[in-house]
Design a protein around this motif. Structure first.
Motif, PDB file in Angstrom:
ATOM      1  N   ASN A 184       0.862  -1.175  -0.016  1.00  0.00           N
ATOM      2  CA  ASN A 184       0.202  -0.027   0.031  1.00  0.00           C
ATOM      3  C   ASN A 184       0.987   1.338  -0.002  1.00  0.00           C
ATOM      4  OD1 ASN A 184      -2.857  -0.398  -0.140  1.00  0.00           O
ATOM      5  ND2 ASN A 184      -3.192  -0.516   1.902  1.00  0.00           N
ATOM      6  N   GLY A 227      -5.956   5.125  -4.010  1.00  0.00           N
ATOM      7  CA  GLY A 227      -6.713   4.132  -4.580  1.00  0.00           C
ATOM      8  C   GLY A 227      -6.140   2.760  -5.384  1.00  0.00           C
ATOM      9  N   MET A 228      -4.862   3.175  -5.458  1.00  0.00           N
ATOM     10  CA  MET A 228      -3.880   2.281  -6.250  1.00  0.00           C
ATOM     11  C   MET A 228      -3.622   1.170  -5.536  1.00  0.00           C
ATOM     12  SD  MET A 228      -1.556   4.893  -8.680  1.00  0.00           S
ATOM     13  CE  MET A 228      -2.318   5.861 -10.074  1.00  0.00           C
ATOM     14  N   PRO A 244      -4.869  -0.319  -2.666  1.00  0.00           N
ATOM     15  CA  PRO A 244      -5.956  -1.372  -2.293  1.00  0.00           C
ATOM     16  C   PRO A 244      -6.500  -2.244  -3.444  1.00  0.00           C
ATOM     17  CG  PRO A 244      -6.281   0.909  -1.289  1.00  0.00           C
ATOM     18  CD  PRO A 244      -5.106   1.109  -2.111  1.00  0.00           C
ATOM     19  N   THR A 245      -6.523  -1.566  -4.796  1.00  0.00           N
ATOM     20  CA  THR A 245      -6.781  -2.224  -5.811  1.00  0.00           C
ATOM     21  C   THR A 245      -5.988  -3.353  -5.959  1.00  0.00           C
ATOM     22  OG1 THR A 245      -7.858  -0.144  -6.733  1.00  0.00           O
ATOM     23  CG2 THR A 245      -7.432  -1.941  -8.213  1.00  0.00           C
ATOM     24  N   VAL A 246      -4.679  -3.192  -5.884  1.00  0.00           N
ATOM     25  CA  VAL A 246      -3.744  -4.213  -6.254  1.00  0.00           C
ATOM     26  C   VAL A 246      -3.795  -5.342  -5.047  1.00  0.00           C
ATOM     27  CG1 VAL A 246      -1.432  -4.876  -6.579  1.00  0.00           C
ATOM     28  CG2 VAL A 246      -2.328  -2.693  -7.672  1.00  0.00           C
ATOM     29  N   ASN A 255      -6.056  -6.075  -2.556  1.00  0.00           N
ATOM     30  CA  ASN A 255      -7.242  -6.488  -1.893  1.00  0.00           C
ATOM     31  C   ASN A 255      -7.133  -8.077  -1.598  1.00  0.00           C
ATOM     32  OD1 ASN A 255      -9.807  -5.229  -1.189  1.00  0.00           O
ATOM     33  ND2 ASN A 255     -10.459  -7.146  -2.022  1.00  0.00           N
ATOM     34  N   TRP A 262     -11.334 -10.402  -4.111  1.00  0.00           N
ATOM     35  CA  TRP A 262     -11.717  -8.798  -4.219  1.00  0.00           C
ATOM     36  C   TRP A 262     -12.943  -8.405  -3.644  1.00  0.00           C
ATOM     37  CZ3 TRP A 262      -8.199 -11.216  -7.559  1.00  0.00           C
ATOM     38  CH2 TRP A 262      -6.983 -10.486  -7.786  1.00  0.00           C
ATOM     39  N   LEU A 302     -13.781  -4.536  -2.078  1.00  0.00           N
ATOM     40  CA  LEU A 302     -13.028  -3.513  -2.482  1.00  0.00           C
ATOM     41  C   LEU A 302     -13.434  -2.313  -2.664  1.00  0.00           C
ATOM     42  CD1 LEU A 302     -10.227  -2.819  -4.257  1.00  0.00           C
ATOM     43  CD2 LEU A 302     -11.278  -3.414  -6.205  1.00  0.00           C
ATOM     44  N   THR A 303     -14.888  -2.056  -3.211  1.00  0.00           N
ATOM     45  CA  THR A 303     -15.494  -0.829  -3.295  1.00  0.00           C
ATOM     46  C   THR A 303     -15.781   0.106  -1.682  1.00  0.00           C
ATOM     47  OG1 THR A 303     -16.906  -1.578  -5.195  1.00  0.00           O
ATOM     48  CG2 THR A 303     -17.681   0.311  -3.781  1.00  0.00           C
ATOM     49  N   ARG A 356     -13.627  -0.332   0.500  1.00  0.00           N
ATOM     50  CA  ARG A 356     -12.427  -0.002   0.839  1.00  0.00           C
ATOM     51  C   ARG A 356     -12.005   1.378   0.241  1.00  0.00           C
ATOM     52  NH1 ARG A 356      -7.532  -3.739   0.112  1.00  0.00           N
ATOM     53  NH2 ARG A 356      -6.587  -2.303   1.530  1.00  0.00           N
ATOM     54  N   LEU A 357     -12.318   1.306  -0.966  1.00  0.00           N
ATOM     55  CA  LEU A 357     -11.868   2.702  -1.801  1.00  0.00           C
ATOM     56  C   LEU A 357     -12.659   3.911  -1.297  1.00  0.00           C
ATOM     57  CD1 LEU A 357     -11.515   1.242  -5.255  1.00  0.00           C
ATOM     58  CD2 LEU A 357      -9.806   1.886  -3.975  1.00  0.00           C
TER      59      LEU A 357
END
Length: 241
Positions: A117, A154-155, A157-159, A161, A203, A206-207, A209-210
């Motif tokens: 992160n 946001g980058m 967490p996307t990777v 998750n 995943w 994810l939403t 989290r973002l």
């Protein structure tokens, strides 16, 4: 958050100024004097690992246990009988019943998640900020720090998750003496979740989290830039870049 930024600045100076000048990866850019991309990346990585060990893992274990217990907030009797009431009491209860090591359940995926992160977060922020500065020919402003911080936040967490999903499963389970836990290691947990629930299950969440992390990082970086600028102006701390 304070541990993250303090350790990041310390690691950045350590990696940027204390490594041999002949190092091809770490150090400062010869032209601008700024810390190079690799230095920022590894400083972010180490700051994430540091906060995972000192703060995040025990706090996450307590948070997940408190959120995972079932009781009705509207029922006074259930509320009074709940096992975990606050963070301190939860930590003592877990340590007493399961041992002090239980507060560090899932530390490996937590360290990997936090390290990834912050490495991505700080590097992306620095690169986007530098690109914007070059394009407009002047220093970035507060509202730009807000936007850039949100995008870079946001980058990561996307990777990573899947690491967060595995961490949560490991920390939520209560280990019974003599019984093998369902989620025992990082690799085994990933395989188990993917086999039982499908790869997209890694995943899950994810939403939200973002939705939580991006606004938080946006505000954090804007505040960090504003406070740092004042501290530099009044010579309270030396400017490191």
């Amino acid at each position: 958050m304070s541990v993250r930024f303090m350790s990041f600045e310390q690691y950045k100076v350590l990696l940027g100024d204390w490594v041999p000048s002949s190092s091809p990866f770490l150090g400062r850019d010869a032209a601008s004097g700024d810390f190079n991309q690799s230095t920022v990346f590894f400083a972010g990585l180490l700051s994430g690992l540091t906060e995972a060990v000192l703060v995040v893992t025990p706090a996450e274990v307590c948070k997940i246990r408190m959120q995972g217990q079932y009781h009705s907030m509207a029922d006074p009797e259930q509320l009074a009988r709940r096992k975990y009431t606050n963070v301190v009491q939860t930590a003592f209860t877990i340590a007493r019943e399961e041992g002090l090591g239980a507060l560090y359940k899932g530390i490996v995926p937590t360290m990997l998640r936090q390290g990834c992160n912050q490495a991505v977060n700080f590097t992306a922020y620095a690169q986007i900020k530098a690109a914007v500065t070059r394009m407009q020919g002047k220093e970035t402003e507060g509202w730009q720090h807000l936007v850039i911080g949100g995008v870079s936040g946001g980058m990561g967490p996307t990777v990573n998750n899947p690491l967060d999903v595995v961490k949560t499963r490991m920390q939520k389970q209560v280990v019974v003496a003599g019984e093998a836990p369902k989620y025992g290691s990082l690799g085994q947990s990933v395989v188990t979740i993917a086999k039982e629930e499908g790869v997209p299950a890694l995943w899950k969440g994810l939403t939200p989290r973002l939705m939580r992390i991006m606004p938080g990082q946006a505000i954090t970086f804007m505040t960090y830039e504003a406070v740092s600028k004042k501290l530099y102006e009044f010579d309270i701390i030396p400017q490191s870049t």
